[in-house]
Design an enzyme around this catalytic site. Structure first.
Site, short mmCIF file in Angstrom:
data_model
loop_
_atom_site.label_atom_id
_atom_site.label_comp_id
_atom_site.label_asym_id
_atom_site.label_seq_id
_atom_site.Cartn_x
_atom_site.Cartn_y
_atom_site.Cartn_z
N GLY A 1 32.80 33.05 36.59
CA GLY A 1 31.72 33.67 37.35
C GLY A 1 31.07 34.75 36.50
N ARG A 2 30.43 35.70 37.16
CA ARG A 2 29.71 36.74 36.41
C ARG A 2 30.61 37.47 35.40
NH1 ARG A 2 28.01 37.35 41.59
NH2 ARG A 2 25.78 37.40 42.03
N ILE A 3 31.79 37.88 35.88
CA ILE A 3 32.65 38.68 35.01
C ILE A 3 33.24 37.82 33.90
CG2 ILE A 3 34.70 40.18 34.92
CD1 ILE A 3 34.02 40.98 37.87
N THR B 1 42.42 41.25 35.57
CA THR B 1 41.63 42.34 36.15
C THR B 1 41.05 41.90 37.50
OG1 THR B 1 39.74 41.55 34.87
CG2 THR B 1 40.94 43.44 33.96
N SER B 2 41.58 40.82 38.08
CA SER B 2 40.98 40.31 39.32
C SER B 2 41.69 40.88 40.54
CB SER B 2 40.97 38.78 39.32
OG SER B 2 42.28 38.25 39.27
N ARG B 3 42.75 40.20 41.00
CA ARG B 3 43.57 40.71 42.09
C ARG B 3 45.03 40.39 41.77
NH1 ARG B 3 39.90 43.40 43.25
NH2 ARG B 3 38.77 43.57 45.23
N GLU C 1 49.77 47.73 45.55
CA GLU C 1 49.14 48.89 44.89
C GLU C 1 49.30 50.10 45.80
OE1 GLU C 1 45.13 47.91 43.67
OE2 GLU C 1 45.82 46.21 42.49
N HIS D 1 44.15 49.89 38.49
CA HIS D 1 42.97 49.30 39.14
C HIS D 1 41.70 50.11 38.84
CE1 HIS D 1 41.79 46.51 42.75
NE2 HIS D 1 40.80 46.65 41.87
N ALA E 1 39.18 48.87 36.63
CA ALA E 1 38.24 48.04 35.87
C ALA E 1 36.78 48.44 36.09
CB ALA E 1 38.45 46.57 36.20
C1 DGY Z 1 36.22 45.07 43.02
O1 DGY Z 1 35.07 45.49 43.10
O2 DGY Z 1 36.61 44.13 43.71
C2 DGY Z 1 37.13 45.71 42.03
O3 DGY Z 1 38.44 45.30 42.15
C3 DGY Z 1 37.06 47.22 42.12
O4 DGY Z 1 35.88 47.59 41.60
#
Ligand code: DGY
Length: 339
Positions: free
Chosen positions: A166-168, A246-248, A277, A296, A298
């Site tokens: 996706g975008r990221i 860096t997602s979940r 978390e 968390h 990012a």
């Molecule tokens: C999101 O936006 O979902 C990130 O985990 C925090 O910015």
């Protein structure tokens, strides 16, 4: 739902902002709608949220730390919109919101580059063993330059596997060009255009895991992605591979990742998100020197957090005005007949 702007300015629209958010977001709400910001450094518990909502609100501006389920929604019968200040919205029971015709919005786009930057920071830091290197220096172990000391993995010319283009994922892939990397991707959604743009080649997940030197995860947390990285997936990866998330946290079986790192089934990992978390201080991941752990962060740059707060507030006002918000994640909530 009303369709006039007047209604927003003059009527009983009230907004609950669940945490102190950047002022830029509150400035958007100022003079447009009556709002209350829950004070305090920590996120409200569901009970606190229910208590706060009892005085009646039409909108909630939330962050990812608030679990908003049907019970919370029912505490606020006039609720029309939940604007989450995050791209992820797994903290909100989407089905419960849709059934109640409550619009849910998120903040995609504005955090893409900042998040990709952190994915790369983790990748490089883990590959070049920065935690171990810093420890080595600080504890006085560093006596001399060592021909075989603290050897890491090369990033240049390596293969990057992106799970979720996706975008990221695309932003992470773009950065790989500067390192002359080969880029592979896996995504359940066809991403042909994005893949062409960044020169990424599709692979089924097992093939990607076997082939990649770096694996970076960019999928939302859904029932389909929960725990998608477990013992079998880590076993497929190279012993020199670096895993970055860096997602979940929920997409990874954390015990399996710990074991893969401890046993050197994989070389290293960089994590910004966790199953629980904050990461409990008793978590065994904290005992390892081949994992880079961040809390968390990012999207945590001044500019990006301002933009996220602004966008969340804009989405919220649009919904209260009876317009379709730009980043509506449950359009079915607009359809009165479906439930
Ligand atoms: C999101 O936006 O979902 C990130 O985990 C925090 O910015």
């Amino acid at each position: 739902m009303s369709t006039t702007a007047d209604t927003l300015e003059s009527s009983a629209n009230r907004v609950l902002v669940t945490r102190q958010i950047p002022k830029a977001g509150l400035d958007v709400l100022q003079d447009k709608v009556e709002f209350r910001v829950l004070s305090g450094r920590w996120p409200p518990s569901p009970e606190q949220l229910i208590e706060a909502l009892a005085s009646g609100y039409t909108g909630i501006l939330s962050t990812l730390t608030e679990r908003i389920d049907g019970e919370v929604m029912d505490a606020c019968p006039g609720l029309r919109v939940i604007a989450n200040m995050a791209v992820g919205y797994d903290n909100i029971d989407l089905e419960a919101a849709t059934k109640r015709h409550i619009l849910v919005t998120n903040t995609p786009g504005v955090l893409t580059e900042t998040t990709a930057d952190l994915a790369w920071t983790l990748m490089m830091t883990a590959a070049r063993r920065l935690p171990a290197a810093m420890q080595y220096l600080r504890t006085g172990e560093w006596r001399t330059w060592e021909p075989e000391g603290l050897l890491g993995q090369d990033i240049s010319d390596a293969t990057l596997g992106i799970v979720g283009l996706g975008r990221i994922g695309v932003a992470v892939a773009k950065r790989a060009r500067g390192f002359n990397m080969r880029v592979l991707y896996q995504d359940p959604v066809p991403r042909l255009e994005a893949a062409r743009e960044v020169g990424a080649h599709y692979r089924e997940l097992p093939d990607l895991l076997r082939d990649a030197d770096f694996v970076s995860v960019h999928v939302p947390l859904t029932p389909q992605t929960a725990g998608m990285f477990g013992p079998d997936q880590f076993a497929m990866m190279k012993p020199t591979a670096v895993f970055v998330n860096t997602s979940r946290g929920g997409v990874v079986n954390q015990a399996a990742l710990y074991e893969a790192l401890r046993s050197r089934t994989i070389f290293a990992a960089g994590l910004d998100v966790y199953a629980e978390e904050p990461l409990p201080l008793t978590d065994p991941l904290l005992t390892l020197d081949n994992v880079v752990l961040t809390p968390h962060i990012a999207s945590a740059s001044v500019k990006t957090r301002n933009r996220m707060a602004t966008l969340a507030a804009e989405n919220l006002l649009a919904a209260l005005r009876g317009q379709r918000p730009q980043h509506l994640v449950n359009p079915a909530a607009l359809v009165k007949e479906i439930y």
